[in-house]
Design an enzyme around this catalytic site. Sequence first.
Site, mmCIF file in Angstrom:
data_model
loop_
_atom_site.group_PDB
_atom_site.id
_atom_site.type_symbol
_atom_site.label_atom_id
_atom_site.label_comp_id
_atom_site.label_asym_id
_atom_site.label_seq_id
_atom_site.Cartn_x
_atom_site.Cartn_y
_atom_site.Cartn_z
ATOM 1 N N VAL A 62 0.821 -1.218 0.000
ATOM 2 C CA VAL A 62 0.000 0.000 0.000
ATOM 3 C C VAL A 62 0.850 1.261 0.000
ATOM 4 C CG1 VAL A 62 -1.979 -1.105 1.134
ATOM 5 C CG2 VAL A 62 -0.248 0.060 2.534
ATOM 6 N N TYR A 154 1.651 5.215 15.312
ATOM 7 C CA TYR A 154 0.456 4.416 14.992
ATOM 8 C C TYR A 154 -0.815 5.189 15.349
ATOM 9 C CZ TYR A 154 -2.718 0.377 15.055
ATOM 10 O OH TYR A 154 -3.756 -0.502 14.834
ATOM 11 N N LYS A 158 -3.499 6.560 12.789
ATOM 12 C CA LYS A 158 -4.878 6.061 12.799
ATOM 13 C C LYS A 158 -5.876 7.213 12.961
ATOM 14 C CE LYS A 158 -4.453 1.600 12.205
ATOM 15 N NZ LYS A 158 -5.055 0.955 11.019
HETATM 16 N N1 LIG Z 1 -5.746 -6.595 15.825
HETATM 17 C C1 LIG Z 1 -6.134 -5.537 16.523
HETATM 18 O O1 LIG Z 1 -6.303 -5.597 17.782
HETATM 19 C C2 LIG Z 1 -6.414 -4.221 15.833
HETATM 20 C C3 LIG Z 1 -6.991 -3.188 16.583
HETATM 21 C C4 LIG Z 1 -7.265 -1.966 15.978
HETATM 22 C C5 LIG Z 1 -6.978 -1.791 14.635
HETATM 23 N N2 LIG Z 1 -6.416 -2.800 13.915
HETATM 24 C C6 LIG Z 1 -6.116 -2.551 12.503
HETATM 25 O O2 LIG Z 1 -6.753 -3.526 11.699
HETATM 26 C C7 LIG Z 1 -6.026 -3.660 10.488
HETATM 27 C C8 LIG Z 1 -5.782 -5.144 10.216
HETATM 28 O O3 LIG Z 1 -4.907 -5.643 11.202
HETATM 29 P P1 LIG Z 1 -4.967 -7.150 11.734
HETATM 30 O O4 LIG Z 1 -5.169 -7.073 13.187
HETATM 31 O O5 LIG Z 1 -5.898 -7.935 10.895
HETATM 32 O O6 LIG Z 1 -3.431 -7.554 11.514
HETATM 33 P P2 LIG Z 1 -2.730 -8.703 10.673
HETATM 34 O O7 LIG Z 1 -1.278 -8.558 10.999
HETATM 35 O O8 LIG Z 1 -3.404 -10.008 10.910
HETATM 36 O O9 LIG Z 1 -2.987 -8.278 9.156
HETATM 37 C C9 LIG Z 1 -2.383 -7.139 8.584
HETATM 38 C C10 LIG Z 1 -2.089 -7.461 7.121
HETATM 39 O O10 LIG Z 1 -1.580 -6.256 6.510
HETATM 40 C C11 LIG Z 1 -0.543 -6.656 5.631
HETATM 41 N N3 LIG Z 1 0.362 -5.543 5.352
HETATM 42 C C12 LIG Z 1 1.246 -4.968 6.206
HETATM 43 N N4 LIG Z 1 1.918 -3.992 5.563
HETATM 44 C C13 LIG Z 1 1.447 -3.947 4.299
HETATM 45 C C14 LIG Z 1 1.726 -3.134 3.167
HETATM 46 N N5 LIG Z 1 2.675 -2.189 3.206
HETATM 47 N N6 LIG Z 1 1.040 -3.365 2.032
HETATM 48 C C15 LIG Z 1 0.098 -4.342 1.949
HETATM 49 N N7 LIG Z 1 -0.201 -5.144 2.992
HETATM 50 C C16 LIG Z 1 0.447 -4.935 4.153
HETATM 51 C C17 LIG Z 1 0.165 -7.800 6.364
HETATM 52 O O11 LIG Z 1 0.967 -8.577 5.481
HETATM 53 C C18 LIG Z 1 -1.019 -8.552 6.960
HETATM 54 O O12 LIG Z 1 -1.486 -9.566 6.083
HETATM 55 C C19 LIG Z 1 -4.730 -2.855 10.657
HETATM 56 O O13 LIG Z 1 -4.870 -1.617 9.983
HETATM 57 C C20 LIG Z 1 -4.652 -2.655 12.142
HETATM 58 O O14 LIG Z 1 -3.930 -1.491 12.472
HETATM 59 C C21 LIG Z 1 -6.128 -4.026 14.478
#
Ligand SMILES: NC(=O)c1ccc[n+]([C@@H]2O[C@H](COP(=O)([O-])OP(=O)(O)OC[C@H]3O[C@@H](n4cnc5c(N)ncnc54)[C@H](O)[C@@H]3O)[C@@H](O)[C@H]2O)c1
Length: 258
Positions: A62, A154, A158
């Site tokens: 991205v 972060y 966000k």
């Molecule tokens: N898990 C939580 O508790 C939580 C809480 C709040 C927000 N989020 C947000 O939810 C979203 C998804 O996170 P998740 O928890 O499913 O994590 P995850 O690590 O399971 O998935 C994140 C995915 O993003 C991909 N990724 C990372 N950098 C990338 C890039 N430069 N280009 C393309 N793909 C890329 C990774 O390879 C991975 O497959 C994120 O934006 C995260 O910040 C997660």
Amino acid sequence: MSNSSAPKRSIVTGAASGIGYAIAERLIADGGSVVAFDLDSGGLDDAAKQLGDNYIAQPGSVTDANDIQAAVARAESDLGGLDSLFNVAGAIRPGPITDLDGETWDFTVDIVLRGVFLCTKYAAQSMIRAGNGGSIVVVSSVNAHIPLYGGSAYAAGKAGADMFAKNAALELGRHGIRVNSVLPGLVDTPMAGFILENEGIMAEFDANAVLKRPAKPSELAAPAVFLASGDASYITGSSLVVDGGYEIGSYPDLSKYL
Ligand SMILES: NC(=O)c1ccc[n+]([C@@H]2O[C@H](COP(=O)([O-])OP(=O)(O)OC[C@H]3O[C@@H](n4cnc5c(N)ncnc54)[C@H](O)[C@@H]3O)[C@@H](O)[C@H]2O)c1
């Protein structure tokens, strides 16, 4: 429950894992097809084996405008167009502000904020060319509202992504494109592993979290797909907190004293 008004042709970033995978799974269950865009090509291949031909693996970052344009072109060629974009990809490199160097800051903000801008830009251009409107969802975080020790890049990124979604809603509404954001609390995914596996952190989490458990990724996929669907046709520029009541639970528990 399936949603017949869910978008049929989508790009999901971060679709190899966690919330992005769950969104792709949900869209496909609802009869759609997904260009699954992620850095992790091995993870995309594994997911494609689980989710079948309607999950189209498109490796890329991205942070790279060429990769994003290739994903949009793939949606146009293989799916015949683009109804929705889900900005889900995320990563964090933590560090206290006084120790944080510029490159570490840029790594996180480039993915969680600049990446959201670039993906939205090229997806919206495609939707505007096609002239059928569309919908865009930004997966932000409760850390848009609640600061995180060691997570300044972060949390600021966000918060920026949440405001970016409102700005995009303002600019793109005239083209029939709606933009909304989802703010997850703690979700059981690999990204949150260091929190979920730490008993001390989880005890503090339970003290504030009204529902006393992390979310399953599917519990974020359902509201994200709802916001992109026809059922949300009058919702744009909104932020939906999906945190099991974490944000509202932080005040002292007065039930013991009243
Ligand atoms: N898990 C939580 O508790 C939580 C809480 C709040 C927000 N989020 C947000 O939810 C979203 C998804 O996170 P998740 O928890 O499913 O994590 P995850 O690590 O399971 O998935 C994140 C995915 O993003 C991909 N990724 C990372 N950098 C990338 C890039 N430069 N280009 C393309 N793909 C890329 C990774 O390879 C991975 O497959 C994120 O934006 C995260 O910040 C997660």
